[in-house]
Design a protein around this motif. Sequence first.
Motif, PDB file in Angstrom:
ATOM      1  N   MET A  37      -5.720  18.940   5.080  1.00  0.00           N
ATOM      2  CA  MET A  37      -4.298  18.730   4.778  1.00  0.00           C
ATOM      3  C   MET A  37      -4.309  17.184   4.590  1.00  0.00           C
ATOM      4  O   MET A  37      -4.148  16.780   3.422  1.00  0.00           O
ATOM      5  N   PRO A  38      -4.249  16.390   5.615  1.00  0.00           N
ATOM      6  CA  PRO A  38      -4.198  14.912   5.281  1.00  0.00           C
ATOM      7  C   PRO A  38      -5.066  14.371   4.417  1.00  0.00           C
ATOM      8  O   PRO A  38      -4.785  13.443   3.788  1.00  0.00           O
ATOM      9  N   LEU A  39      -6.511  14.869   4.519  1.00  0.00           N
ATOM     10  CA  LEU A  39      -7.539  14.345   3.523  1.00  0.00           C
ATOM     11  C   LEU A  39      -7.070  14.745   2.286  1.00  0.00           C
ATOM     12  O   LEU A  39      -7.430  13.580   1.290  1.00  0.00           O
ATOM     13  N   SER A  40      -6.684  15.830   1.953  1.00  0.00           N
ATOM     14  CA  SER A  40      -6.186  16.025   0.472  1.00  0.00           C
ATOM     15  C   SER A  40      -5.162  15.292   0.001  1.00  0.00           C
ATOM     16  O   SER A  40      -5.084  14.809  -1.288  1.00  0.00           O
ATOM     17  N   CYS A  41      -4.027  15.187   0.835  1.00  0.00           N
ATOM     18  CA  CYS A  41      -3.172  14.113   0.474  1.00  0.00           C
ATOM     19  C   CYS A  41      -3.455  12.758   0.379  1.00  0.00           C
ATOM     20  O   CYS A  41      -2.985  12.041  -0.520  1.00  0.00           O
ATOM     21  N   PHE A  42      -4.463  12.196   1.342  1.00  0.00           N
ATOM     22  CA  PHE A  42      -4.835  11.048   1.091  1.00  0.00           C
ATOM     23  C   PHE A  42      -5.623  10.730  -0.343  1.00  0.00           C
ATOM     24  O   PHE A  42      -5.325   9.824  -0.872  1.00  0.00           O
ATOM     25  N   LEU A  43      -6.264  11.712  -0.664  1.00  0.00           N
ATOM     26  CA  LEU A  43      -7.089  11.665  -1.761  1.00  0.00           C
ATOM     27  C   LEU A  43      -6.214  11.665  -3.153  1.00  0.00           C
ATOM     28  O   LEU A  43      -6.441  10.874  -4.022  1.00  0.00           O
ATOM     29  N   LEU A  44      -5.062  12.415  -3.014  1.00  0.00           N
ATOM     30  CA  LEU A  44      -4.086  12.441  -4.064  1.00  0.00           C
ATOM     31  C   LEU A  44      -3.371  11.033  -4.315  1.00  0.00           C
ATOM     32  O   LEU A  44      -2.984  10.589  -5.239  1.00  0.00           O
ATOM     33  N   ILE A  45      -3.037  10.466  -3.030  1.00  0.00           N
ATOM     34  CA  ILE A  45      -2.317   9.316  -2.943  1.00  0.00           C
ATOM     35  C   ILE A  45      -3.291   8.233  -3.573  1.00  0.00           C
ATOM     36  O   ILE A  45      -2.764   7.327  -4.258  1.00  0.00           O
ATOM     37  N   LEU A  46      -4.759   8.224  -3.067  1.00  0.00           N
ATOM     38  CA  LEU A  46      -5.452   7.325  -3.417  1.00  0.00           C
ATOM     39  C   LEU A  46      -5.773   7.534  -5.117  1.00  0.00           C
ATOM     40  O   LEU A  46      -5.629   6.141  -6.041  1.00  0.00           O
ATOM     41  N   ALA A 101       4.912  -1.877   0.399  1.00  0.00           N
ATOM     42  CA  ALA A 101       5.659  -1.104   1.576  1.00  0.00           C
ATOM     43  C   ALA A 101       5.267   0.231   1.883  1.00  0.00           C
ATOM     44  O   ALA A 101       5.105   0.847   2.930  1.00  0.00           O
ATOM     45  N   HIS A 102       4.988   1.107   0.741  1.00  0.00           N
ATOM     46  CA  HIS A 102       4.896   2.331   0.724  1.00  0.00           C
ATOM     47  C   HIS A 102       3.279   2.470   1.298  1.00  0.00           C
ATOM     48  O   HIS A 102       2.991   3.371   2.053  1.00  0.00           O
ATOM     49  N   LEU A 103       2.473   1.813   0.583  1.00  0.00           N
ATOM     50  CA  LEU A 103       1.015   1.818   1.447  1.00  0.00           C
ATOM     51  C   LEU A 103       0.796   1.416   2.864  1.00  0.00           C
ATOM     52  O   LEU A 103      -0.089   1.868   3.512  1.00  0.00           O
ATOM     53  N   THR A 104       1.785   0.623   3.203  1.00  0.00           N
ATOM     54  CA  THR A 104       1.763  -0.119   4.670  1.00  0.00           C
ATOM     55  C   THR A 104       2.209   1.235   5.431  1.00  0.00           C
ATOM     56  O   THR A 104       1.478   1.719   6.601  1.00  0.00           O
ATOM     57  N   ALA A 105       3.117   1.803   5.044  1.00  0.00           N
ATOM     58  CA  ALA A 105       3.597   2.970   5.850  1.00  0.00           C
ATOM     59  C   ALA A 105       2.513   4.349   5.830  1.00  0.00           C
ATOM     60  O   ALA A 105       2.571   4.877   6.852  1.00  0.00           O
ATOM     61  N   ILE A 106       1.984   4.362   4.566  1.00  0.00           N
ATOM     62  CA  ILE A 106       0.995   5.509   4.463  1.00  0.00           C
ATOM     63  C   ILE A 106      -0.115   5.194   5.607  1.00  0.00           C
ATOM     64  O   ILE A 106      -0.595   5.930   6.417  1.00  0.00           O
ATOM     65  N   LEU A 107      -0.681   4.016   5.711  1.00  0.00           N
ATOM     66  CA  LEU A 107      -1.605   3.482   6.673  1.00  0.00           C
ATOM     67  C   LEU A 107      -1.253   3.708   8.126  1.00  0.00           C
ATOM     68  O   LEU A 107      -1.943   4.183   8.918  1.00  0.00           O
ATOM     69  N   LEU A 108      -0.108   3.222   8.402  1.00  0.00           N
ATOM     70  CA  LEU A 108       0.549   3.512   9.698  1.00  0.00           C
ATOM     71  C   LEU A 108       0.593   5.189  10.095  1.00  0.00           C
ATOM     72  O   LEU A 108       0.500   5.456  11.143  1.00  0.00           O
ATOM     73  N   SER A 109       0.915   5.896   9.039  1.00  0.00           N
ATOM     74  CA  SER A 109       0.954   7.604   9.198  1.00  0.00           C
ATOM     75  C   SER A 109      -0.181   8.272   9.421  1.00  0.00           C
ATOM     76  O   SER A 109      -0.412   9.002  10.251  1.00  0.00           O
ATOM     77  N   PHE A 110      -1.302   7.738   8.512  1.00  0.00           N
ATOM     78  CA  PHE A 110      -2.424   8.372   8.303  1.00  0.00           C
ATOM     79  C   PHE A 110      -3.399   8.149   9.338  1.00  0.00           C
ATOM     80  O   PHE A 110      -4.192   8.852   9.876  1.00  0.00           O
TER      81      PHE A 110
END
Length: 310
Positions: free
Chosen positions: A204-213, A241-250
Amino acid sequence: MGNASVVTKFILLGIPHTEDLETMLFVLFLGCYVFTLMGNLLILLAIVSSTRLHTPMYFFLCQLSVCDIFFPSVSSPKMLFYLSGNSRAISYAGCMSQLFFYHFLGCTECFLYTVMAYDRFVAICYPLRYTVIMSHRVCAILAVGTSFFGCIQATFLTTLTFQLPYCGPNEVDYFFCDIPVMLKLACADTSALERVGFVSVGLMPLSCFLLILTSYSRIVCSILQIRSTEGRRRAFSTCSAHLTAILLSFMPVVLIYLQPTPNPWLNATVQVLNNLVTPMLNPLIYSLRNKEVKYSLRKVLQQVAFLPEQ
Protein backbone atom coordinates in the motif's frame (compact mmCIF):
# COMPACT_ATOMS: atom_id res chain seq x y z
CA MET A 1 -7.18 -24.76 20.83
CA GLY A 2 -9.03 -22.10 22.84
CA ASN A 3 -10.61 -19.21 21.04
CA ALA A 4 -9.41 -15.58 21.15
CA SER A 5 -11.66 -14.76 24.11
CA VAL A 6 -9.39 -16.77 26.50
CA VAL A 7 -7.21 -13.66 26.88
CA THR A 8 -9.47 -10.82 28.05
CA LYS A 9 -6.80 -8.15 28.53
CA PHE A 10 -3.21 -7.35 27.65
CA ILE A 11 -0.43 -5.62 29.60
CA LEU A 12 1.48 -2.88 27.77
CA LEU A 13 5.13 -3.09 28.86
CA GLY A 14 5.97 0.27 27.24
CA ILE A 15 9.05 1.39 25.33
CA PRO A 16 11.88 -1.17 25.71
CA HIS A 17 14.88 -0.21 27.88
CA THR A 18 13.27 2.91 29.40
CA GLU A 19 12.87 1.70 32.97
CA ASP A 20 12.99 4.46 35.64
CA LEU A 21 12.45 7.13 32.95
CA GLU A 22 8.65 7.28 33.29
CA THR A 23 8.48 10.84 34.72
CA MET A 24 10.79 12.32 32.09
CA LEU A 25 8.98 10.50 29.27
CA PHE A 26 5.60 11.59 30.64
CA VAL A 27 6.59 15.29 30.60
CA LEU A 28 8.20 14.99 27.14
CA PHE A 29 5.32 13.09 25.52
CA LEU A 30 2.66 15.24 27.17
CA GLY A 31 4.36 18.37 25.79
CA CYS A 32 4.54 16.87 22.28
CA TYR A 33 0.91 15.74 22.45
CA VAL A 34 -0.38 19.14 23.60
CA PHE A 35 1.65 20.98 20.92
CA THR A 36 0.35 18.54 18.29
CA LEU A 37 -3.27 19.18 19.22
CA MET A 38 -2.81 22.95 19.46
CA GLY A 39 -0.84 23.23 16.21
CA ASN A 40 -3.31 21.24 14.14
CA LEU A 41 -6.33 22.97 15.70
CA LEU A 42 -4.79 26.34 14.81
CA ILE A 43 -4.23 25.20 11.21
CA LEU A 44 -7.88 24.09 11.03
CA LEU A 45 -9.08 27.38 12.51
CA ALA A 46 -6.88 29.43 10.19
CA ILE A 47 -8.15 27.65 7.07
CA VAL A 48 -11.82 27.60 8.07
CA SER A 49 -11.82 31.30 9.07
CA SER A 50 -10.18 32.57 5.87
CA THR A 51 -12.19 32.49 2.64
CA ARG A 52 -8.92 32.93 0.70
CA LEU A 53 -7.91 29.45 1.84
CA HIS A 54 -11.11 27.71 0.73
CA THR A 55 -9.37 25.89 -2.11
CA PRO A 56 -8.74 22.17 -2.78
CA MET A 57 -5.16 22.29 -1.47
CA TYR A 58 -6.23 23.68 1.89
CA PHE A 59 -9.29 21.44 2.00
CA PHE A 60 -6.98 18.41 1.92
CA LEU A 61 -4.65 20.12 4.41
CA CYS A 62 -7.66 20.42 6.75
CA GLN A 63 -8.27 16.69 6.40
CA LEU A 64 -4.59 16.03 7.14
CA SER A 65 -4.81 18.17 10.29
CA VAL A 66 -7.86 16.19 11.45
CA CYS A 67 -5.90 12.95 10.93
CA ASP A 68 -2.93 14.44 12.78
CA ILE A 69 -5.19 15.23 15.74
CA PHE A 70 -6.64 11.73 15.98
CA PHE A 71 -3.54 9.72 14.94
CA PRO A 72 -1.47 10.42 18.11
CA SER A 73 -4.67 10.14 20.16
CA VAL A 74 -4.82 6.42 19.37
CA SER A 75 -1.86 5.54 21.60
CA SER A 76 -0.80 8.68 23.50
CA PRO A 77 -3.59 8.94 26.15
CA LYS A 78 -3.07 5.33 27.28
CA MET A 79 0.71 5.75 27.21
CA LEU A 80 0.50 8.94 29.30
CA PHE A 81 -1.93 7.17 31.64
CA TYR A 82 0.47 4.36 32.54
CA LEU A 83 3.57 6.61 32.51
CA SER A 84 1.88 8.62 35.28
CA GLY A 85 1.86 5.49 37.47
CA ASN A 86 -1.53 3.99 36.55
CA SER A 87 -2.42 0.52 35.28
CA ARG A 88 -0.76 -0.77 32.10
CA ALA A 89 -3.65 -3.14 31.39
CA ILE A 90 -5.72 -2.73 28.22
CA SER A 91 -8.80 -4.77 27.35
CA TYR A 92 -8.95 -7.13 24.39
CA ALA A 93 -11.43 -4.79 22.67
CA GLY A 94 -9.28 -1.77 23.51
CA CYS A 95 -6.23 -3.44 22.02
CA MET A 96 -8.17 -4.29 18.87
CA SER A 97 -9.41 -0.69 18.65
CA GLN A 98 -5.89 0.68 18.97
CA LEU A 99 -4.63 -1.50 16.13
CA PHE A 100 -7.61 -0.71 13.89
CA PHE A 101 -7.58 3.07 14.36
CA TYR A 102 -3.79 3.27 14.14
CA HIS A 103 -3.80 1.62 10.70
CA PHE A 104 -7.04 3.32 9.61
CA LEU A 105 -5.64 6.80 10.25
CA GLY A 106 -2.15 5.87 9.03
CA CYS A 107 -3.49 4.44 5.75
CA THR A 108 -5.86 7.40 5.33
CA GLU A 109 -2.91 9.78 5.65
CA CYS A 110 -0.94 7.73 3.14
CA PHE A 111 -3.76 7.95 0.58
CA LEU A 112 -4.24 11.63 1.45
CA TYR A 113 -0.61 12.45 0.65
CA THR A 114 -1.15 10.79 -2.72
CA VAL A 115 -4.25 12.89 -3.36
CA MET A 116 -2.39 16.06 -2.30
CA ALA A 117 0.40 15.22 -4.76
CA TYR A 118 -2.21 14.81 -7.51
CA ASP A 119 -3.74 18.16 -6.53
CA ARG A 120 -0.34 19.87 -6.88
CA PHE A 121 0.22 18.06 -10.20
CA VAL A 122 -3.05 19.43 -11.62
CA ALA A 123 -2.45 22.94 -10.20
CA ILE A 124 1.05 23.25 -11.71
CA CYS A 125 0.75 21.19 -14.91
CA TYR A 126 -2.83 22.20 -15.86
CA PRO A 127 -3.41 25.59 -14.15
CA LEU A 128 -6.12 26.74 -16.58
CA ARG A 129 -8.19 23.59 -16.02
CA TYR A 130 -7.49 23.31 -12.29
CA THR A 131 -10.87 24.54 -11.02
CA VAL A 132 -12.69 22.28 -13.49
CA ILE A 133 -10.68 19.13 -12.70
CA MET A 134 -10.55 19.71 -8.93
CA SER A 135 -14.21 20.61 -8.51
CA HIS A 136 -16.01 20.47 -5.15
CA ARG A 137 -17.53 17.12 -6.13
CA VAL A 138 -14.17 15.62 -7.09
CA CYS A 139 -12.55 16.89 -3.87
CA ALA A 140 -15.36 15.37 -1.80
CA ILE A 141 -15.03 12.01 -3.60
CA LEU A 142 -11.25 11.98 -3.12
CA ALA A 143 -11.57 12.92 0.57
CA VAL A 144 -14.17 10.20 1.25
CA GLY A 145 -12.15 7.74 -0.84
CA THR A 146 -9.02 8.16 1.30
CA SER A 147 -10.99 7.29 4.46
CA PHE A 148 -12.93 4.48 2.77
CA PHE A 149 -9.85 2.66 1.48
CA GLY A 150 -8.03 3.36 4.75
CA CYS A 151 -10.92 1.66 6.56
CA ILE A 152 -10.78 -1.36 4.23
CA GLN A 153 -7.01 -1.76 4.75
CA ALA A 154 -7.32 -1.38 8.53
CA THR A 155 -10.24 -3.83 8.71
CA PHE A 156 -8.25 -6.41 6.75
CA LEU A 157 -5.15 -6.04 8.96
CA THR A 158 -7.16 -6.05 12.20
CA THR A 159 -9.12 -9.15 11.15
CA LEU A 160 -5.90 -10.84 10.07
CA THR A 161 -4.35 -10.20 13.48
CA PHE A 162 -7.25 -10.91 15.82
CA GLN A 163 -8.65 -14.00 14.13
CA LEU A 164 -5.67 -15.74 15.71
CA PRO A 165 -6.14 -17.45 19.10
CA TYR A 166 -4.64 -15.62 22.10
CA CYS A 167 -4.64 -18.08 24.97
CA GLY A 168 -1.30 -17.72 26.74
CA PRO A 169 1.07 -14.77 27.34
CA ASN A 170 -0.63 -11.37 27.44
CA GLU A 171 2.33 -9.00 27.93
CA VAL A 172 2.73 -6.71 24.92
CA ASP A 173 6.39 -5.71 24.67
CA TYR A 174 5.53 -2.30 23.26
CA PHE A 175 3.72 0.91 24.17
CA PHE A 176 0.60 0.11 22.14
CA CYS A 177 -0.98 -2.80 20.27
CA ASP A 178 0.51 -3.21 16.80
CA ILE A 179 0.70 -6.13 14.38
CA PRO A 180 4.32 -7.36 14.90
CA VAL A 181 4.09 -7.51 18.71
CA MET A 182 0.58 -9.03 18.71
CA LEU A 183 1.58 -11.86 16.37
CA LYS A 184 4.28 -12.89 18.88
CA LEU A 185 1.56 -13.55 21.49
CA ALA A 186 -0.65 -15.72 19.28
CA CYS A 187 -1.08 -19.42 20.14
CA ALA A 188 -0.69 -20.52 16.52
CA ASP A 189 1.74 -20.56 13.62
CA THR A 190 1.85 -16.99 12.28
CA SER A 191 4.45 -17.38 9.50
CA ALA A 192 1.89 -17.33 6.68
CA LEU A 193 0.03 -14.38 8.20
CA GLU A 194 3.31 -12.51 8.69
CA ARG A 195 4.02 -12.85 4.97
CA VAL A 196 0.52 -11.69 4.03
CA GLY A 197 0.76 -8.77 6.46
CA PHE A 198 4.22 -7.89 5.14
CA VAL A 199 2.93 -7.76 1.56
CA SER A 200 -0.21 -5.85 2.56
CA VAL A 201 1.55 -3.26 4.74
CA GLY A 202 4.38 -2.89 2.23
CA LEU A 203 2.36 -2.82 -0.99
CA MET A 204 0.00 0.00 0.00
CA PRO A 205 2.61 2.65 0.91
CA LEU A 206 4.83 1.54 -1.99
CA SER A 207 1.95 2.04 -4.45
CA CYS A 208 1.18 5.45 -2.96
CA PHE A 209 4.84 6.44 -3.04
CA LEU A 210 5.18 5.48 -6.72
CA LEU A 211 2.08 7.55 -7.58
CA ILE A 212 3.49 10.49 -5.61
CA LEU A 213 6.85 10.08 -7.36
CA THR A 214 5.10 10.08 -10.75
CA SER A 215 3.18 13.26 -9.88
CA TYR A 216 6.29 15.08 -8.68
CA SER A 217 8.36 13.98 -11.67
CA ARG A 218 5.81 15.71 -13.90
CA ILE A 219 5.67 18.68 -11.53
CA VAL A 220 9.45 19.18 -11.60
CA CYS A 221 9.45 19.06 -15.41
CA SER A 222 6.70 21.70 -15.52
CA ILE A 223 8.39 23.94 -12.94
CA LEU A 224 11.65 23.92 -14.89
CA GLN A 225 9.74 25.25 -17.91
CA ILE A 226 8.46 28.28 -15.96
CA ARG A 227 10.38 31.34 -17.19
CA SER A 228 9.73 33.52 -14.17
CA THR A 229 12.21 33.03 -11.30
CA GLU A 230 9.54 34.10 -8.81
CA GLY A 231 7.07 31.62 -10.31
CA ARG A 232 9.58 28.77 -9.99
CA ARG A 233 10.40 29.77 -6.40
CA ARG A 234 6.72 29.83 -5.36
CA ALA A 235 6.02 26.48 -7.02
CA PHE A 236 9.05 24.83 -5.38
CA SER A 237 8.18 26.39 -2.02
CA THR A 238 4.66 24.93 -2.05
CA CYS A 239 5.86 21.50 -3.14
CA SER A 240 8.82 21.32 -0.77
CA ALA A 241 6.53 21.50 2.27
CA HIS A 242 4.48 18.59 0.93
CA LEU A 243 7.59 16.55 0.10
CA THR A 244 9.04 17.10 3.58
CA ALA A 245 5.80 15.88 5.18
CA ILE A 246 5.77 12.83 2.86
CA LEU A 247 9.31 11.82 3.81
CA LEU A 248 8.52 12.19 7.53
CA SER A 249 5.44 10.01 7.07
CA PHE A 250 6.79 7.26 4.79
CA MET A 251 10.25 6.66 6.28
CA PRO A 252 8.92 5.25 9.61
CA VAL A 253 6.74 2.76 7.69
CA VAL A 254 9.80 1.44 5.87
CA LEU A 255 11.91 1.27 9.05
CA ILE A 256 9.24 -0.42 11.20
CA TYR A 257 7.39 -2.84 8.92
CA LEU A 258 9.81 -3.66 6.10
CA GLN A 259 13.07 -4.34 7.96
CA PRO A 260 14.22 -8.01 7.68
CA THR A 261 15.23 -8.37 11.37
CA PRO A 262 13.08 -6.21 13.70
CA ASN A 263 14.84 -4.22 16.42
CA PRO A 264 12.38 -3.55 19.29
CA TRP A 265 14.13 -0.44 20.63
CA LEU A 266 14.62 1.08 17.16
CA ASN A 267 11.01 0.28 16.25
CA ALA A 268 9.70 1.93 19.41
CA THR A 269 11.85 5.05 18.90
CA VAL A 270 10.77 5.44 15.27
CA GLN A 271 7.16 4.71 16.20
CA VAL A 272 7.16 7.46 18.86
CA LEU A 273 8.56 9.89 16.29
CA ASN A 274 5.87 8.78 13.83
CA ASN A 275 3.04 8.96 16.40
CA LEU A 276 3.92 12.21 18.13
CA VAL A 277 6.68 14.19 16.43
CA THR A 278 5.54 14.03 12.78
CA PRO A 279 1.95 15.18 13.53
CA MET A 280 3.47 17.98 15.66
CA LEU A 281 5.82 19.09 12.86
CA ASN A 282 3.24 19.06 10.05
CA PRO A 283 1.59 22.36 11.11
CA LEU A 284 5.04 23.99 11.28
CA ILE A 285 6.05 22.60 7.89
CA TYR A 286 2.90 23.85 6.15
CA SER A 287 2.64 27.20 7.96
CA LEU A 288 6.28 28.31 7.90
CA ARG A 289 6.57 27.74 4.14
CA ASN A 290 3.22 29.30 3.26
CA LYS A 291 2.59 33.07 3.45
CA GLU A 292 -1.19 32.73 3.16
CA VAL A 293 -1.41 30.29 6.07
CA LYS A 294 0.95 32.46 8.17
CA TYR A 295 -1.17 35.54 7.45
CA SER A 296 -4.38 33.73 8.38
CA LEU A 297 -2.78 32.29 11.53
CA ARG A 298 -1.62 35.78 12.55
CA LYS A 299 -5.17 37.08 12.18
CA VAL A 300 -6.58 34.20 14.24
CA LEU A 301 -4.02 34.71 17.02
CA GLN A 302 -4.70 38.45 17.05
CA GLN A 303 -8.43 37.78 17.40
CA VAL A 304 -7.79 35.34 20.25
CA ALA A 305 -5.43 37.83 21.96
CA PHE A 306 -8.01 40.65 21.84
CA LEU A 307 -10.98 38.42 22.72
CA PRO A 308 -10.94 39.12 26.50
CA GLU A 309 -11.10 42.89 25.86
CA GLN A 310 -14.31 42.69 23.82
